[in-house]
Design a protein around this motif. Structure first.
Motif, PDB file in Angstrom:
ATOM      1  N   MET A 214      -6.587  74.558 118.154  1.00 33.01           N
ATOM      2  CA  MET A 214      -5.730  75.723 117.910  1.00 33.01           C
ATOM      3  C   MET A 214      -4.437  75.385 117.178  1.00 33.01           C
ATOM      4  O   MET A 214      -3.972  76.172 116.377  1.00 33.01           O
ATOM      5  CB  MET A 214      -5.461  76.473 119.201  1.00 33.01           C
ATOM      6  N   LEU A 215      -3.856  74.223 117.428  1.00 32.85           N
ATOM      7  CA  LEU A 215      -2.585  73.917 116.768  1.00 32.85           C
ATOM      8  C   LEU A 215      -2.778  73.485 115.318  1.00 32.85           C
ATOM      9  O   LEU A 215      -2.066  73.968 114.434  1.00 32.85           O
ATOM     10  CB  LEU A 215      -1.813  72.853 117.552  1.00 32.85           C
ATOM     11  N   GLN A 216      -3.727  72.597 115.069  1.00 29.49           N
ATOM     12  CA  GLN A 216      -3.972  72.182 113.685  1.00 29.49           C
ATOM     13  C   GLN A 216      -4.653  73.291 112.889  1.00 29.49           C
ATOM     14  O   GLN A 216      -4.305  73.532 111.734  1.00 29.49           O
ATOM     15  CB  GLN A 216      -4.834  70.916 113.644  1.00 29.49           C
ATOM     16  N   GLY A 217      -5.593  73.960 113.530  1.00 21.76           N
ATOM     17  CA  GLY A 217      -6.313  75.025 112.846  1.00 21.76           C
ATOM     18  C   GLY A 217      -5.416  76.169 112.397  1.00 21.76           C
ATOM     19  O   GLY A 217      -5.697  76.828 111.391  1.00 21.76           O
ATOM     20  N   ASN A 218      -4.339  76.386 113.137  1.00 24.90           N
ATOM     21  CA  ASN A 218      -3.394  77.453 112.792  1.00 24.90           C
ATOM     22  C   ASN A 218      -2.130  76.922 112.125  1.00 24.90           C
ATOM     23  O   ASN A 218      -1.150  77.663 111.977  1.00 24.90           O
ATOM     24  CB  ASN A 218      -3.034  78.252 114.049  1.00 24.90           C
ATOM     25  N   HIS A 219      -2.147  75.640 111.764  1.00 27.75           N
ATOM     26  CA  HIS A 219      -1.023  74.994 111.062  1.00 27.75           C
ATOM     27  C   HIS A 219       0.295  75.144 111.831  1.00 27.75           C
ATOM     28  O   HIS A 219       1.339  75.442 111.247  1.00 27.75           O
ATOM     29  CB  HIS A 219      -0.883  75.542 109.633  1.00 27.75           C
ATOM     30  N   LEU A 220       0.229  74.917 113.135  1.00 35.62           N
ATOM     31  CA  LEU A 220       1.395  75.075 113.990  1.00 35.62           C
ATOM     32  C   LEU A 220       2.084  73.753 114.325  1.00 35.62           C
ATOM     33  O   LEU A 220       3.230  73.747 114.752  1.00 35.62           O
ATOM     34  CB  LEU A 220       1.004  75.766 115.299  1.00 35.62           C
ATOM     35  N   ILE A 221       1.381  72.635 114.147  1.00 33.06           N
ATOM     36  CA  ILE A 221       1.896  71.341 114.580  1.00 33.06           C
ATOM     37  C   ILE A 221       2.107  70.436 113.370  1.00 33.06           C
ATOM     38  O   ILE A 221       1.275  70.378 112.472  1.00 33.06           O
ATOM     39  CB  ILE A 221       0.953  70.690 115.619  1.00 33.06           C
ATOM     40  N   SER A 222       3.238  69.762 113.355  1.00 35.05           N
ATOM     41  CA  SER A 222       3.545  68.870 112.230  1.00 35.05           C
ATOM     42  C   SER A 222       2.809  67.540 112.393  1.00 35.05           C
ATOM     43  O   SER A 222       2.348  67.194 113.484  1.00 35.05           O
ATOM     44  CB  SER A 222       5.052  68.609 112.169  1.00 35.05           C
ATOM     45  N   ALA A 223       2.732  66.799 111.318  1.00 34.57           N
ATOM     46  CA  ALA A 223       2.103  65.481 111.358  1.00 34.57           C
ATOM     47  C   ALA A 223       2.864  64.558 112.309  1.00 34.57           C
ATOM     48  O   ALA A 223       2.252  63.764 113.037  1.00 34.57           O
ATOM     49  CB  ALA A 223       2.054  64.885 109.953  1.00 34.57           C
ATOM     50  N   GLU A 224       4.173  64.672 112.345  1.00 36.40           N
ATOM     51  CA  GLU A 224       4.986  63.849 113.249  1.00 36.40           C
ATOM     52  C   GLU A 224       4.676  64.181 114.711  1.00 36.40           C
ATOM     53  O   GLU A 224       4.552  63.280 115.540  1.00 36.40           O
ATOM     54  CB  GLU A 224       6.469  64.077 112.962  1.00 36.40           C
ATOM     55  N   GLU A 225       4.542  65.458 115.028  1.00 42.32           N
ATOM     56  CA  GLU A 225       4.219  65.860 116.390  1.00 42.32           C
ATOM     57  C   GLU A 225       2.805  65.421 116.772  1.00 42.32           C
ATOM     58  O   GLU A 225       2.568  65.004 117.909  1.00 42.32           O
ATOM     59  CB  GLU A 225       4.366  67.367 116.557  1.00 42.32           C
ATOM     60  N   GLN A 226       1.878  65.492 115.819  1.00 41.71           N
ATOM     61  CA  GLN A 226       0.519  65.029 116.074  1.00 41.71           C
ATOM     62  C   GLN A 226       0.520  63.541 116.403  1.00 41.71           C
ATOM     63  O   GLN A 226      -0.154  63.103 117.344  1.00 41.71           O
ATOM     64  CB  GLN A 226      -0.374  65.269 114.858  1.00 41.71           C
ATOM     65  N   GLU A 227       1.274  62.769 115.643  1.00 42.24           N
ATOM     66  CA  GLU A 227       1.345  61.324 115.862  1.00 42.24           C
ATOM     67  C   GLU A 227       1.953  61.015 117.232  1.00 42.24           C
ATOM     68  O   GLU A 227       1.460  60.153 117.960  1.00 42.24           O
ATOM     69  CB  GLU A 227       2.160  60.666 114.754  1.00 42.24           C
ATOM     70  N   LEU A 228       3.005  61.720 117.581  1.00 38.41           N
ATOM     71  CA  LEU A 228       3.654  61.526 118.878  1.00 38.41           C
ATOM     72  C   LEU A 228       2.689  61.842 120.017  1.00 38.41           C
ATOM     73  O   LEU A 228       2.529  61.059 120.956  1.00 38.41           O
ATOM     74  CB  LEU A 228       4.914  62.389 118.970  1.00 38.41           C
TER      75      LEU A 228
END
Length: 125
Positions: free
Chosen positions: A80-94
């Motif tokens: 849901m977060l990536q699919g809706n472009h809600l989460i940044s690459a930095e947050e994904q990495e964290l």
């Protein structure tokens, strides 16, 4: 925090409250480091309970929910977060590093490896 209080805190983090880990992800308002730190602290305090021959079902369910839903919602490309472009690459990495370390610590504690190994790779949020 006692191990029993820590188990309750972990169960809280598997719930929908905005201050909880899963609640932070849905609805998503950004990754909050204080939530990650609280969850890590609760896991450290609950460690003795995870090293027992039997682990309470509610605690195990909460741990698995945090690991599985955290990954599914935030890290999977179709989540849901990536699919809706809600989460940044930095947050994904964290979150990826945090969930990897969290899952590894849970595994080590359940496996009997011990707390020293369980938390050696835990990435500070």
């Amino acid at each position: 925090m006692s191990p029993e209080e820590a188990a309750e805190r972990i169960q809280f983090h598997a719930g929908p409250e905005s201050e909880a880990f899963l609640g932070m992800l849905r609805p998503f308002g950004g990754v909050r480091r204080e939530v990650l730190a609280d969850l890590e602290g609760a896991l450290r305090a609950a460690a003795p309970l995870l090293q027992q021959p039997q682990v309470e079902r509610g605690l195990m369910g909460a741990l698995l929910a945090i690991i599985h839903l955290g990954r599914a919602w935030a890290l999977e490309p179709g989540g849901m977060l990536q699919g809706n472009h809600l989460i940044s690459a930095e947050e994904q990495e964290l979150l990826s590093g945090f969930l990897h370390s969290f899952a590894y610590a849970v595994f080590c504690l359940l496996d009997g490896t011990g707390e020293d190994v369980a938390f050696e790779d835990f990435l500070a949020p």
